[in-house]
Write a protein that holds these residues in place. Sequence first.
Motif, short mmCIF file in Angstrom:
data_model
loop_
_atom_site.label_atom_id
_atom_site.label_comp_id
_atom_site.label_asym_id
_atom_site.label_seq_id
_atom_site.Cartn_x
_atom_site.Cartn_y
_atom_site.Cartn_z
N UNK A 277 0.83 -1.21 0.00
CA UNK A 277 0.00 0.00 0.00
C UNK A 277 0.86 1.26 0.00
N UNK A 278 1.95 1.21 0.75
CA UNK A 278 2.80 2.39 0.90
C UNK A 278 4.06 2.35 0.03
N UNK A 279 4.17 1.33 -0.84
CA UNK A 279 5.34 1.20 -1.73
C UNK A 279 6.66 1.25 -0.96
N UNK A 280 6.73 0.49 0.11
CA UNK A 280 7.95 0.49 0.94
C UNK A 280 9.06 -0.30 0.26
N UNK A 281 10.31 0.12 0.46
CA UNK A 281 11.45 -0.59 -0.14
C UNK A 281 11.81 -1.84 0.65
N UNK A 282 10.85 -2.75 0.75
CA UNK A 282 11.02 -3.98 1.53
C UNK A 282 11.20 -5.17 0.60
N UNK A 283 12.23 -5.95 0.85
CA UNK A 283 12.49 -7.16 0.07
C UNK A 283 12.36 -8.35 1.01
N UNK A 284 11.32 -9.14 0.82
CA UNK A 284 11.09 -10.31 1.67
C UNK A 284 11.80 -11.51 1.04
N UNK A 285 12.70 -12.10 1.79
CA UNK A 285 13.53 -13.19 1.28
C UNK A 285 13.18 -14.49 1.99
N UNK A 286 12.54 -15.40 1.28
CA UNK A 286 12.22 -16.71 1.83
C UNK A 286 13.40 -17.65 1.59
N UNK A 287 14.09 -18.02 2.65
CA UNK A 287 15.20 -18.97 2.55
C UNK A 287 14.60 -20.38 2.60
N UNK A 288 14.22 -20.87 1.46
CA UNK A 288 13.54 -22.16 1.37
C UNK A 288 14.56 -23.30 1.38
N UNK A 289 14.82 -23.84 2.58
CA UNK A 289 15.73 -24.99 2.67
C UNK A 289 14.95 -26.31 2.72
#
Length: 393
Positions: free
Chosen positions: A217-229
């Motif tokens: 909604x707020x266009x935040x510079x967030x990068x969600x990283x799923x470490x799929x092991x």
Amino acid sequence: MALSRLSSRSNTFLKPAITALPSSIRRHVSTDSSPITIETAVPFTSHLCESPSRSVETSSEEILAFFRDMARMRRMEIAADSLYKAKLIRGFCHLYDGQEALAVGMEAAITKKDAIITSYRDHCTFIGRGGKLVDAFSELMGRKTGCSHGKGGSMHFYKKDASFYGGHGIVGAQIPLGCGLAFAQKYNKDEAVTFALYGDGAANQGQLFEALNISALWDLPAILVCENNHYGMGTATWRSAKSPAYFKRGDYVPGLKVDGMDALAVKQACKFAKEHALKNGPIILEMDTYRYHGHSMSDPGSTYRTRDEISGVRQVRDPIERVRKLLLSHDIATEKELKDMEKEIRKEVDDAVAQAKESPVPDASELFTNMYVKDCGVESFGADRKELKVTLP
């Protein structure tokens, strides 16, 4: 970066030039910053966005640094295993060996202004952010000179001067905190991003979707990283997730699936994600990776998967061996030089362990520091509730 798929152009150009040089000159290639283009082992898979190029620009210097840093991380985790078994590390301890490409690849694509926040599997992320081995081992053993002054232990490493905000023990709790960091970066016009790391086990947490919603909604510079092991504790992804395509879980948020065992692929993906987040807001990266140890030191890691599975990944996808083959095939280093480097790293780790063992434990009064309220009259007693140990200053 499978060697069979290395750019034919870079092979043709580099090999004759390197092998024609005398050995005394040839060694300078190790610190050469001239660009080399290498193709990633497998293509990226995208959701609601274009995929980045598989051709990654790197250099001899960077590839050698990848090898050195990952070898140091691997050796550190092996030493932590031994210290835990010797009961010098107590409590929880989650090791990162097998996943080292994530830490070095991410670091190669960002700056120290960019923030990282992660779960309890945080040792190598701390080292990647510039943390010292002795600070890591001191913290693991609960010593005063640790990166969290011996009060955080394995799950709560911290390095504020490098924008590393921990090490969090509650599954998924770091995700909304990471989005909060991204909010602060946008509010302050920092032109930086936040990488919030979490495992496939945390990918089903409701707080992830709530934080992602407000970030979008707020266009935040967030990068969600799923470490799929592939295992949330001892539960395989196919048993815990109806949709294990974690990079698509954001629905309206773009995503990218990445070979998390390929340091150059991780670098390329993180570079792409940072550019995207600064312009367009959040994005999800799913890093396809693998841990060699169990979930924690209390988990043998062999009851829900076979030893053949583990050894198979080591033989085919090990991130350090991939870089070793790359160094050898491009004549950047010899097998002996790499072995010598590993010996130096082993000594470096052993020296750090010895130094950390000499560090004192925190004073008993430290139990009451870093709390919200001072002078509240809190007292600490012994187990029998009779002997007064310390009073909050």
